[in-house]
Design a protein around this motif. Structure first.
Motif, PDB file in Angstrom:
ATOM      1  N   ARG A  98      -9.457  -2.482  -3.131  1.00 11.66           N
ATOM      2  CA  ARG A  98      -9.808  -3.131  -1.864  1.00 11.66           C
ATOM      3  C   ARG A  98     -10.807  -4.265  -2.022  1.00 11.66           C
ATOM      4  O   ARG A  98     -10.908  -5.128  -1.159  1.00 11.66           O
ATOM      5  N   ASP A  99     -11.583  -4.252  -3.092  1.00 14.37           N
ATOM      6  CA  ASP A  99     -12.754  -5.122  -3.195  1.00 14.37           C
ATOM      7  C   ASP A  99     -12.456  -6.510  -3.754  1.00 14.37           C
ATOM      8  O   ASP A  99     -13.342  -7.368  -3.770  1.00 14.37           O
TER       9      ASP A  99
ATOM     10  N   ALA B  63      -9.660   3.908  -6.291  1.00 10.79           N
ATOM     11  CA  ALA B  63      -9.693   2.466  -6.038  1.00 10.79           C
ATOM     12  C   ALA B  63     -11.051   1.836  -6.307  1.00 10.79           C
ATOM     13  O   ALA B  63     -11.150   0.607  -6.381  1.00 10.79           O
TER      14      ALA B  63
ATOM     15  N   GLN C  55       0.818  -1.218   0.000  1.00 11.87           N
ATOM     16  CA  GLN C  55       0.000   0.000   0.000  1.00 11.87           C
ATOM     17  C   GLN C  55       0.850   1.266   0.000  1.00 11.87           C
ATOM     18  O   GLN C  55       0.590   2.208  -0.775  1.00 11.87           O
TER      19      GLN C  55
ATOM     20  N   THR D  24      -7.263  -8.222   2.007  1.00 13.65           N
ATOM     21  CA  THR D  24      -7.062  -7.133   1.055  1.00 13.65           C
ATOM     22  C   THR D  24      -5.566  -6.824   0.926  1.00 13.65           C
ATOM     23  O   THR D  24      -4.752  -7.303   1.710  1.00 13.65           O
ATOM     24  N   HIS D  25      -5.242  -5.982  -0.045  1.00 11.82           N
ATOM     25  CA  HIS D  25      -3.842  -5.613  -0.279  1.00 11.82           C
ATOM     26  C   HIS D  25      -3.497  -4.249   0.303  1.00 11.82           C
ATOM     27  O   HIS D  25      -2.670  -3.506  -0.226  1.00 11.82           O
ATOM     28  N   VAL D  26      -4.150  -3.917   1.408  1.00 14.34           N
ATOM     29  CA  VAL D  26      -3.778  -2.767   2.219  1.00 14.34           C
ATOM     30  C   VAL D  26      -3.675  -3.251   3.661  1.00 14.34           C
ATOM     31  O   VAL D  26      -4.299  -4.249   4.036  1.00 14.34           O
TER      32      VAL D  26
END
Length: 248
Positions: free
Chosen positions: A163-164, A209, A151, A181-183
């Motif tokens: 995020r989804d 995003a 992130q 998620t990737h955060v």
């Protein structure tokens, strides 16, 4: 339930990973203006068959293809079609192979001819995010450590992180626990344990995003029409550090 793999099982997973990696190496030379994503799909079906693997995604929850082909503003899960790729496009090709009962999963982003500076930068930063995340994928870290690296690098370079759509565990099925998620924040989330096999697959947008889903129920695209890039590896956590099972 998270299914941890033994070192022997991780070794067994290498076959599927090698096939996926070889597929990406093969199509890198065929992606150019005029080629269609259906051409790539046809190649994929034959390639998997010739290499002793099955196309895992055909029929998965009704998905009809061996590959996902996502062009420009399509983030992921795009259907292959007969429209020729054009100079300046970027295309994400994702494939899941099943070999000897194990899964290999990897997506890669390709430039079609000469692309814009924005597209080149987006692709480069997304790939860097993937490998920065992998560096943090060590025993004892948490998923937040991995995704914080993703992130912060993305946002520092002016891009947003989707995020989804989620990363996931991999094993005898394409989607195993955990999902994430990737955060993230350092020190937060589940702890990485030896034997965890999972994907790291950051999706970065040049704009915001937010995303939408097309009427087909699969195709995810940026809500603002901006470009999106993704790179994905299947990664195993071991006492000796992360192993990229789909390394090219």
């Amino acid at each position: 339930m998270v299914i941890l793999k033994s070192r022997a099982e991780i070794e067994e997973m290498r076959k599927a990973g090698r096939i996926v990696a070889a597929f990406h190496q093969a199509i890198a030379g065929m992606i150019r203006p005029g080629v269609t994503t259906l051409d790539i799909e046809s190649f994929a079906v034959q390639f998997l068959k010739e290499n002793g693997a099955n196309a895992y995604t055909i029929g998965y929850n009704g998905y009809p293809f061996a590959t996902c082909a996502s062009v420009n503003d399509v983030i992921a899960h795009g259907f292959p079609n007969g429209k020729p790729l054009e100079e300046g496009d970027i295309v994400k090709i994702d494939i899941v192979a099943e070999a000897d009962g194990w899964i290999g999963d990897s997506g890669w982003c390709y430039a079609v001819g000469e692309v814009s500076e924005e597209a080149r930068n987006l692709m480069q930063v997304t790939k860097e995010c993937l490998y920065l995340g992998i560096e943090k994928a060590v025993v004892g870290n948490r998923i937040g450590d991995v995704m914080h690296a993703v992130q912060t690098h993305a946002e520092r370079n002016g891009f947003s992180v989707v995020r989804d759509l989620l990363g996931h565990g991999v094993g005898r099925a394409m989607h195993e626990e955990p999902n994430y998620t990737h955060v993230g924040k350092p020190g937060k989330g589940f702890r990485l344990k030896e034997g965890l096999v999972f994907t790291i697959e950051p999706m970065l947008n040049a704009g915001k995003a937010l995303m939408t889903i097309d009427a087909d129920g699969w195709t995810a695209r940026t809500a603002d029409g901006s470009l999106s890039a993704q790179y994905e590896h299947t990664v195993a956590i071991t006492a000796d550090g992360p192993i990229i099972l789909t390394a090219q």
